[in-house]
Design a protein around this motif. Sequence first.
Motif, PDB file in Angstrom:
ATOM      1  N   LEU A  64       0.826  -1.370  -0.025  1.00 40.06           N
ATOM      2  CA  LEU A  64       0.046  -0.483  -0.558  1.00 40.06           C
ATOM      3  C   LEU A  64       0.832   1.549   0.209  1.00 40.06           C
ATOM      4  N   ARG A  88       1.795   1.886  -2.908  1.00 42.85           N
ATOM      5  CA  ARG A  88       1.469   2.129  -4.388  1.00 42.85           C
ATOM      6  C   ARG A  88       0.415   3.000  -4.255  1.00 42.85           C
ATOM      7  N   LEU A  89      -0.443   3.765  -2.702  1.00 36.67           N
ATOM      8  CA  LEU A  89      -0.782   4.932  -2.976  1.00 36.67           C
ATOM      9  C   LEU A  89      -0.312   6.425  -3.225  1.00 36.67           C
ATOM     10  N   THR A 121      -7.598   1.228  -3.309  1.00 33.26           N
ATOM     11  CA  THR A 121      -5.926   0.448  -3.348  1.00 33.26           C
ATOM     12  C   THR A 121      -6.161  -1.002  -2.569  1.00 33.26           C
ATOM     13  N   GLN A 172      -7.993  -4.082  -3.956  1.00 34.54           N
ATOM     14  CA  GLN A 172      -7.002  -4.635  -5.275  1.00 34.54           C
ATOM     15  C   GLN A 172      -5.656  -5.098  -4.436  1.00 34.54           C
ATOM     16  N   CYS A 173      -4.763  -4.268  -3.890  1.00 34.28           N
ATOM     17  CA  CYS A 173      -4.098  -5.351  -2.946  1.00 34.28           C
ATOM     18  C   CYS A 173      -4.616  -6.695  -2.625  1.00 34.28           C
TER      19      CYS A 173
END
Length: 746
Positions: free
Chosen positions: A147, A150-151, A529, A532-533
């Motif tokens: 996270l 990707r965030l 997110t 999705q992870c």
Amino acid sequence: MAAELKPFQMELKPERTPRIESLYQYITSFKPGICIERAFYLTESYKKNMHLPVMVRRAKAIANVLDNMTIYILPGSLLAGNQASKPRWAPLFPEFDVEWMENEIIKGNPFYPWERPADKYDFDQGKTGELKAILDWWKGQTHTDRLRGRLPREALITHFDIKAVDIGAYFQGGDGHYSPDHKWLFEHGLQYIIDQCEDYLSKLDWSAPDSILKKDFYESAIISCKAVIRFAHRYAELAERLASEEKDETRRQELLRMAEICRRVPQYPARTFHEALQFMYFIHLCIQIEDNGAGISIGRYDQIMWDIYQKDLHEGRLTREQALELTENFYLQIYTLNKIRSWGDTDYFRGVPMFQNLTIGGQDPKTKSDSTNELSYIALEATANTRVPQPSLTVRFHRKTPLEFKIKVAEVIRLGMGLPSVFNDEVYIPALINRGYEIDDAYNYCIIGCVEPGVSGLLGGRTGGAWLNLTKILEMSLYNGRDPRTGITLHPNKNGKDLSTFSSFEEVKEAYLDQLVYYLTMEAILENTIDQCWEEYLEEPIAAIFGCPTTTIPRGKPLKKGGAKYDFTGQQTIGIANVANSLYAIKKLIFDDKVLTGAQLLHALETNFQDMTTNPTGPEIKAMCLNVPKYGNDIDEVDFIARDMLAYVANSLNKFKNTRYGRGPIGCIFHCSTSTVSSNTPFGKVCGATPDGRDAWTPVADGQSPMRGTDKKGPTAAIASVSKLNNILLSCGSLFNLKFVPEDLR
């Protein structure tokens, strides 16, 4: 004629059988602690199987835990199953986050778990080295690590720094928040699921683009079901061994009966009430071991168990007294389950809540008539007798709920445990229909987690979500988008103004709603997110096949790929009373009565009402703010601000889609609740003084309840204010805490 309420009941002692009293004393003798067994066996499996598909890898890891973890049978219990090496001990879930574990358990920063100011956990410090090795292996490959990578920067700042949105529970933890289809499961058995999955696997169309993903799903489902069956058989062998050593003949026969039950369920359908309860507990337990998400709920206990209860009564295998004792035994087994959160996240969940909700009452989904039955009363009596906070007992009321049942509910509430919670079918059912639920499904809702409605076996999790700090968002709107605590500005007001320069109340509202939409967008980014992870790295076969077996198995899809019938992303709005009271204070003091300027009020907020050099002084301005009418007193002008602001949140959220949108389920949008747990306290710690007269860094209001101390016209007026909210929009749940001091109930 219904019996009258008994006298004030807090002093009444529970009525327990010797078995239940002994079990209660044994279980409550254990302090909460930390068990590393799950973390060890999970990591052992992951190290060997990193080459496997994600879902198969996870199935094998949980199977390794179930095959090797310590098992025991509680003294005198008629049900088998444990989550950790001791009752009330919490397993660890390093695949989600290890940073907090290293900081707290290894380094004592900010506290060692056993030295916390509250919610303490013991730990065998001789296992520190073993734990450190586990944590070291997971560094860089946890859910939180992904996270952070990707965030977008703005979303990370929103969560970690400003705290306009907090979603820490889903950095550190898993999905949760669903209710398995227990009745379908114990009527079919896990062997049936294995056979189904093997059949689907044999008939796969390998030319289809999703065939590989379906293969992964079916293989992981088979691995998981077989592991749960082996887990139950381990208890059968243990019970037989204990029986061979048991000197008391009655207990020896109980253990032999337990062994027989564990060899049958959950592999095959339950034939008796006792077998069904054992089946349910194994399913519930294995879900809790797979994932550390909260809110794994039982569903409509009195409806799930009614047919098999009646059958046993009719055939002479069961008495009401035995059903009550088994239910109490079931409750105490549920209470042994525990989980640990970081100290920071614990602030939002004080009291170690597990949100294992059990629902009774309500209406029949087919006939739409009252469905209260004898098990409804048994469930109430079991709560009154066990006096433990889990499972969280919930009651559904409607227009035709029998008075006798209402009286019994009131008597249990008067014990002072905070249970049961009461939910109104006349509000919840229309709210679900409004979101697209079929009518029969809406009538069959249970409560999941805190206050979130959903249907057992049909809802794909995530009824709970991020905490939205409405008070913080309002505060930033008064400072032109700047957070006065950190100095960070992510989004200046669209009109470029602050409280000192707003020329009308409409401009104040415009700025607030502008900030609100921005931070709702940040929330959607965080939520999606995370999902999705989860989908890419932590898809969970046990959750899929037990949570929604009638949809995930035919589709060959787990929950995060669209396996459920219904799928919504929930969230919690915190501080609506502070927003309404503050906006009304600004309207009244600055624009209607003109007794203050915006600049004067802004300076008072910046100085926490402490500046004695101004005219009026800070304390005088605070008194003026406090004296303005407040939400919770049945005053339309301020109550309607609360109504409209909360409706804006709910309607704005519905525009966001979650990651399952267009992939099968009904819904797949964000929806709103006013659930709080204890998050109003940590959220208050990041909010400065507000125009409602609230001091800086103090707790904000909880749920949709009035701000404490401001509802001065009694409970009826408070209820009248709450009833003006558009609760039909709160399809993720409504929370109104109404508390009385004991003296008021004598």
